[in-house]
Design a protein around this motif. Sequence first.
Motif, PDB file in Angstrom:
ATOM      1  N   LYS A 165      37.532  44.374  50.313  1.00  0.00           N
ATOM      2  CA  LYS A 165      37.006  45.135  51.438  1.00  0.00           C
ATOM      3  C   LYS A 165      35.788  44.694  52.049  1.00  0.00           C
ATOM      4  O   LYS A 165      35.307  44.931  53.338  1.00  0.00           O
ATOM      5  CB  LYS A 165      37.190  46.699  51.533  1.00  0.00           C
ATOM      6  CG  LYS A 165      38.747  47.283  51.282  1.00  0.00           C
ATOM      7  CD  LYS A 165      38.766  48.597  51.507  1.00  0.00           C
ATOM      8  CE  LYS A 165      40.443  48.947  51.294  1.00  0.00           C
ATOM      9  NZ  LYS A 165      40.514  50.474  51.220  1.00  0.00           N
ATOM     10  N   THR A 166      34.961  43.867  50.945  1.00  0.00           N
ATOM     11  CA  THR A 166      33.741  43.373  51.794  1.00  0.00           C
ATOM     12  C   THR A 166      33.846  42.220  52.677  1.00  0.00           C
ATOM     13  O   THR A 166      32.873  41.690  53.246  1.00  0.00           O
ATOM     14  CB  THR A 166      33.013  42.755  50.447  1.00  0.00           C
ATOM     15  OG1 THR A 166      33.870  42.138  49.600  1.00  0.00           O
ATOM     16  CG2 THR A 166      32.559  44.061  49.584  1.00  0.00           C
ATOM     17  N   VAL A 167      34.963  41.750  52.560  1.00  0.00           N
ATOM     18  CA  VAL A 167      35.462  40.492  53.566  1.00  0.00           C
ATOM     19  C   VAL A 167      35.832  41.017  54.980  1.00  0.00           C
ATOM     20  O   VAL A 167      36.811  41.462  55.002  1.00  0.00           O
ATOM     21  CB  VAL A 167      36.368  39.558  52.985  1.00  0.00           C
ATOM     22  CG1 VAL A 167      36.728  38.657  53.738  1.00  0.00           C
ATOM     23  CG2 VAL A 167      36.203  39.097  51.658  1.00  0.00           C
ATOM     24  N   GLY A 168      34.935  40.968  55.916  1.00  0.00           N
ATOM     25  CA  GLY A 168      35.129  41.479  57.208  1.00  0.00           C
ATOM     26  C   GLY A 168      35.460  43.157  57.373  1.00  0.00           C
ATOM     27  O   GLY A 168      35.622  43.579  56.329  1.00  0.00           O
ATOM     28  N   ASN A 169      35.891  43.390  58.492  1.00  0.00           N
ATOM     29  CA  ASN A 169      36.423  44.711  58.631  1.00  0.00           C
ATOM     30  C   ASN A 169      37.875  44.782  58.610  1.00  0.00           C
ATOM     31  O   ASN A 169      38.628  44.258  59.050  1.00  0.00           O
ATOM     32  CB  ASN A 169      36.024  45.057  60.437  1.00  0.00           C
ATOM     33  CG  ASN A 169      36.774  46.372  60.718  1.00  0.00           C
ATOM     34  OD1 ASN A 169      36.977  47.163  59.587  1.00  0.00           O
ATOM     35  ND2 ASN A 169      36.756  46.740  61.833  1.00  0.00           N
TER      36      ASN A 169
ATOM     37  N   THR B 119      34.360  40.110  43.576  1.00  0.00           N
ATOM     38  CA  THR B 119      35.740  40.449  43.580  1.00  0.00           C
ATOM     39  C   THR B 119      36.672  39.610  42.460  1.00  0.00           C
ATOM     40  O   THR B 119      37.834  40.063  42.422  1.00  0.00           O
ATOM     41  CB  THR B 119      36.495  39.544  44.892  1.00  0.00           C
ATOM     42  OG1 THR B 119      36.071  37.970  44.657  1.00  0.00           O
ATOM     43  CG2 THR B 119      35.497  39.722  46.407  1.00  0.00           C
ATOM     44  N   PHE B 120      35.804  39.039  41.536  1.00  0.00           N
ATOM     45  CA  PHE B 120      36.699  38.356  40.487  1.00  0.00           C
ATOM     46  C   PHE B 120      36.385  39.068  39.227  1.00  0.00           C
ATOM     47  O   PHE B 120      37.247  39.456  38.480  1.00  0.00           O
ATOM     48  CB  PHE B 120      36.363  36.917  40.616  1.00  0.00           C
ATOM     49  CG  PHE B 120      37.526  36.078  39.741  1.00  0.00           C
ATOM     50  CD1 PHE B 120      38.865  35.784  40.520  1.00  0.00           C
ATOM     51  CD2 PHE B 120      37.325  35.881  38.355  1.00  0.00           C
ATOM     52  CE1 PHE B 120      39.751  35.361  39.749  1.00  0.00           C
ATOM     53  CE2 PHE B 120      38.434  35.014  37.579  1.00  0.00           C
ATOM     54  CZ  PHE B 120      39.494  34.871  38.310  1.00  0.00           C
ATOM     55  N   TYR B 121      34.990  39.025  38.866  1.00  0.00           N
ATOM     56  CA  TYR B 121      34.635  39.545  37.502  1.00  0.00           C
ATOM     57  C   TYR B 121      34.363  41.230  37.434  1.00  0.00           C
ATOM     58  O   TYR B 121      34.119  41.476  36.223  1.00  0.00           O
ATOM     59  CB  TYR B 121      33.473  38.516  37.049  1.00  0.00           C
ATOM     60  CG  TYR B 121      34.024  37.116  36.677  1.00  0.00           C
ATOM     61  CD1 TYR B 121      34.671  36.929  35.779  1.00  0.00           C
ATOM     62  CD2 TYR B 121      33.357  36.159  37.623  1.00  0.00           C
ATOM     63  CE1 TYR B 121      34.949  35.532  35.560  1.00  0.00           C
ATOM     64  CE2 TYR B 121      33.817  34.704  37.406  1.00  0.00           C
ATOM     65  CZ  TYR B 121      34.575  34.530  36.382  1.00  0.00           C
ATOM     66  OH  TYR B 121      34.966  33.332  36.203  1.00  0.00           O
TER      67      TYR B 121
END
Length: 341
Positions: free
Chosen positions: A75-79, A207-209
């Motif tokens: 959810k940190t990627v854009g709205n 997002t990955f680790y």
Amino acid sequence: MGIPKLIEKVLGVEVIMKHILEVLGDARTIGIAGHVRPDGDCVGSCLALYYYLKKATGEGIRVDLYLEPIPEKFKTVGNTDIIKQENEESIKYDLFIALDSGSLDRLGFAQEYFLAANKTLNIDHHISNTRFAGTNHVEDNASSTCEVLFGLFEEDKIDLTIAKALYLGIIHDTGVFKHSNTSEKTMMIAGKLITKGVPFSQMIDETFYLKNYHQNQMLGRCLLESILVLHGKCIVSSVSKKTLEFYDSTSADLDGIIDQLRITEGVEVAILLYETDLHEYKVSMRANGFVDVRKIAAYFGGGGHIKAAGCTMHGTIHDVVNNLTAHIEHQLSNQTSEQEQ
Ligand SMILES: [Mn+2]
């Protein structure tokens, strides 16, 4: 009917597009959807295309994005509030675009909109893509759908939000540039996205680790209780329902544990079992070398890939492990005898 026409008829029309806007035509309403249980490439490609179309098309064009609930960490990627998670209204889109989906059923609840739309477009990178749309653009040598989209976007229209979304998909489908699908082109594109200001260190960690406390506790517990069998060539760990409950966890919190088990030195196959019911276990397997775990999973009614597969098995934990290791041992001994020949 010539062969090319026949192929068109069977497969739909495979179009090598130069630019995504070529297929929009006079579409005033555009729907977008990715696959069920969205992963990083699905979420990234959907958001990237949504924001790109919002930017590249004029006022008065309606763009809607449909996805099942997405993992919190994306959810940190854009709205992400713009994502519609259910069929809210009945609408016949001028154009509906499927992303990162190898077949129509992968679209889940959004199939309804896809089937009703006037025109359909399928953009993907899966080698098994069934070309289910009116227009199909499938690049099966691309690392990710996000990599395919980058090639269809005008670079100067890629802003930071779009760049972050594309970067998300690329790092997730390549395991942060580690899987064999990573190419020179993948790295070039990632480089270009970085110049747009993508906070790559933070994105890769977050997002990955990143694991939450429960996930780390479950990981620790599984490592502590793991056992080596087949002379160290196989590592096994298991999680009971009770343990999951004790750590206030769900099966989703077990993500990544099997990968940590797999990178134990000397191990050919890693197995993680979790109890789903009395004498019922969900089995995950990962292979490093020549063991084909898909074959073993398929034997027990499951499936997957050569190096990553799973199935559901019944019996006591000892029965399950014994049944699995017998198959692994068989494959390992065949391999040894082939090498000796
Ligand atoms: Mn993908």
